[in-house]
Design a protein around this motif. Sequence first.
Motif, PDB file in Angstrom:
ATOM      1  N   GLY A 297       0.821  -1.200   0.000  1.00  0.00           N
ATOM      2  CA  GLY A 297       0.000   0.000   0.000  1.00  0.00           C
ATOM      3  C   GLY A 297       0.859   1.255   0.000  1.00  0.00           C
ATOM      4  O   GLY A 297       2.079   1.213  -0.065  1.00  0.00           O
ATOM      5  N   SER A 298       0.220   2.391   0.075  1.00  0.00           N
ATOM      6  CA  SER A 298       0.929   3.676   0.186  1.00  0.00           C
ATOM      7  C   SER A 298       0.312   4.470   1.323  1.00  0.00           C
ATOM      8  O   SER A 298      -0.912   4.597   1.403  1.00  0.00           O
ATOM      9  N   PRO A 299       1.137   4.994   2.212  1.00  0.00           N
ATOM     10  CA  PRO A 299       0.604   5.830   3.295  1.00  0.00           C
ATOM     11  C   PRO A 299      -0.211   6.987   2.715  1.00  0.00           C
ATOM     12  O   PRO A 299       0.084   7.478   1.628  1.00  0.00           O
ATOM     13  N   TYR A 300      -1.226   7.398   3.442  1.00  0.00           N
ATOM     14  CA  TYR A 300      -2.109   8.455   2.964  1.00  0.00           C
ATOM     15  C   TYR A 300      -1.302   9.709   2.630  1.00  0.00           C
ATOM     16  O   TYR A 300      -0.486  10.185   3.426  1.00  0.00           O
ATOM     17  N   GLY A 301      -1.529  10.240   1.434  1.00  0.00           N
ATOM     18  CA  GLY A 301      -0.876  11.476   1.021  1.00  0.00           C
ATOM     19  C   GLY A 301       0.576  11.309   0.637  1.00  0.00           C
ATOM     20  O   GLY A 301       1.312  12.289   0.548  1.00  0.00           O
ATOM     21  N   LYS A 302       1.021  10.059   0.372  1.00  0.00           N
ATOM     22  CA  LYS A 302       2.424   9.801   0.069  1.00  0.00           C
ATOM     23  C   LYS A 302       2.568   9.024  -1.230  1.00  0.00           C
ATOM     24  O   LYS A 302       1.706   8.230  -1.607  1.00  0.00           O
ATOM     25  N   HIS A 303       3.687   9.240  -1.909  1.00  0.00           N
ATOM     26  CA  HIS A 303       4.131   8.370  -2.998  1.00  0.00           C
ATOM     27  C   HIS A 303       5.203   7.447  -2.429  1.00  0.00           C
ATOM     28  O   HIS A 303       6.114   7.899  -1.734  1.00  0.00           O
ATOM     29  N   ASP A 304       5.113   6.148  -2.761  1.00  0.00           N
ATOM     30  CA  ASP A 304       6.161   5.205  -2.381  1.00  0.00           C
ATOM     31  C   ASP A 304       7.126   5.079  -3.552  1.00  0.00           C
ATOM     32  O   ASP A 304       6.784   4.512  -4.593  1.00  0.00           O
ATOM     33  N   THR A 383       9.192   7.061   1.048  1.00  0.00           N
ATOM     34  CA  THR A 383       7.982   7.796   0.665  1.00  0.00           C
ATOM     35  C   THR A 383       8.229   9.298   0.627  1.00  0.00           C
ATOM     36  O   THR A 383       9.034   9.832   1.401  1.00  0.00           O
ATOM     37  N   ASP A 385       6.009  13.197   0.010  1.00  0.00           N
ATOM     38  CA  ASP A 385       4.689  13.822   0.126  1.00  0.00           C
ATOM     39  C   ASP A 385       4.106  14.074  -1.262  1.00  0.00           C
ATOM     40  O   ASP A 385       4.798  14.545  -2.167  1.00  0.00           O
ATOM     41  N   LYS A 386       2.845  13.747  -1.433  1.00  0.00           N
ATOM     42  CA  LYS A 386       2.173  14.028  -2.705  1.00  0.00           C
ATOM     43  C   LYS A 386       1.987  15.526  -2.915  1.00  0.00           C
ATOM     44  O   LYS A 386       1.881  15.987  -4.060  1.00  0.00           O
TER      45      LYS A 386
END
Length: 430
Positions: A297-304, A383, A385-386
């Motif tokens: 998955g990807s943490p909320y609001g993040k790009h992995d 990760t 931040d988006k």
Amino acid sequence: MNATIFNNAWDPTLAANSFTRWQEVIEKENWRYEPAINSNLIKVFGASWYFTRLIFFHGNLILPVFENKNGLPTQNYIENAFKQIDTSLSIDIQFEKLRTIKNKLMLTIFLADLAEEYSRQEIEQALTLLAISSFKQALFIYFQNSDYCDNLLVLAMGRMAGLEMNYGSDLDMVFLSYGKLDDQFYKLSQKILTCIRTIAHPSPEGLLYEIDTRLRPHGNSGTLITRFEAFILYHSEPRELWEKQMMTRCKLIFGDEQRLYKNGFNHVIDTIYNKKDNNYLASQIYEMRKTVEQQVGSPYGKHDVKKGVGGIRDIDFIKHYIQLKHRVDDFDFRKTSTRKVLHTAYAKKIFDEKTHNTLLENYDFLKKLEARLRVFDMKAIDTIDKDFTNNKTLARSMGYEANENGLIDFQDEFLSKIKSNRELLQKIVV
């Protein structure tokens, strides 16, 4: 001092605060002042808390690292540096000296990285050679004057095997031993376990490395050291795709290589690369990639950057597919390095020049981004931040201005690369 001198740092405020404190300490301790290294000191202060702490910990004794003009340390240079450790000292003291030398050599690599005098491949190779030599020195400290290691084999896995480690990378390893499960085997296991714990033990110098042994047969439920015969049997039987992918990046770093292959390791390699229906292989590879995304998955609001859509793993899975597809007919694909497999695919006309160059450029960009994320505290952070307005320091570390236009350019470049990675994964594999 003119404030503009800090503008070249990734984080100018952090650099200014640490440099001011450094000047105060120099004056208080009456240390040697070397204005010629100020520029590099400021860059390090603005980039990495890990190295900032190291500089203050060692004080004036760290200056030779900044004055060194030899460039990236070679394997021989690293090994000779470790030979300076007095083997008559206690194990604890030897390990502390090992940590000190390793940190100074890693700082040397980082200074070369900051100067951008070397490619990502060269930086990663130096980091990996440092890790391998550090581990082998740790084994030597624990096992000197002992015959316990005579039957020991250590396999590097993952990016360690491919000489593509980054800052903060774990050491992925599999431990093997010849012989039966007897008292000596048990003692060897206990010594290896103690050595691993010492390597990962934090100290004023920090820890050496985290070691991950989960890639051994049966994972965490298996024994720390696997009998060589059991390892051969395990990988000679039908295995799941992810285990075959894992074994495409496997390299002996400790033990007798001739003995390894004489006792059947070549059969394991042949089994990994055995023939399979290519359409079935493609669907398996792609489904496995999607499974990894869903599991992580990807943490909320993040790009992995590593495991997310279009991340580094997309290129890794392209590598795995190309290797396993051409595994029987062409031994040139049996390489542990992602970059080398991509080069081979282009040389064999499996990729056109545009695809080859795009994959390599994307790989280098994302691996550099990973390095910039991790070097601050030497942690495996992947990760970002988006909302790219929160990525100003990261943007500067990647060569972009930390203003509105620079952040837009950084965002566009990142999104373009992960988009093209996913498109190429789908084009090549699906």
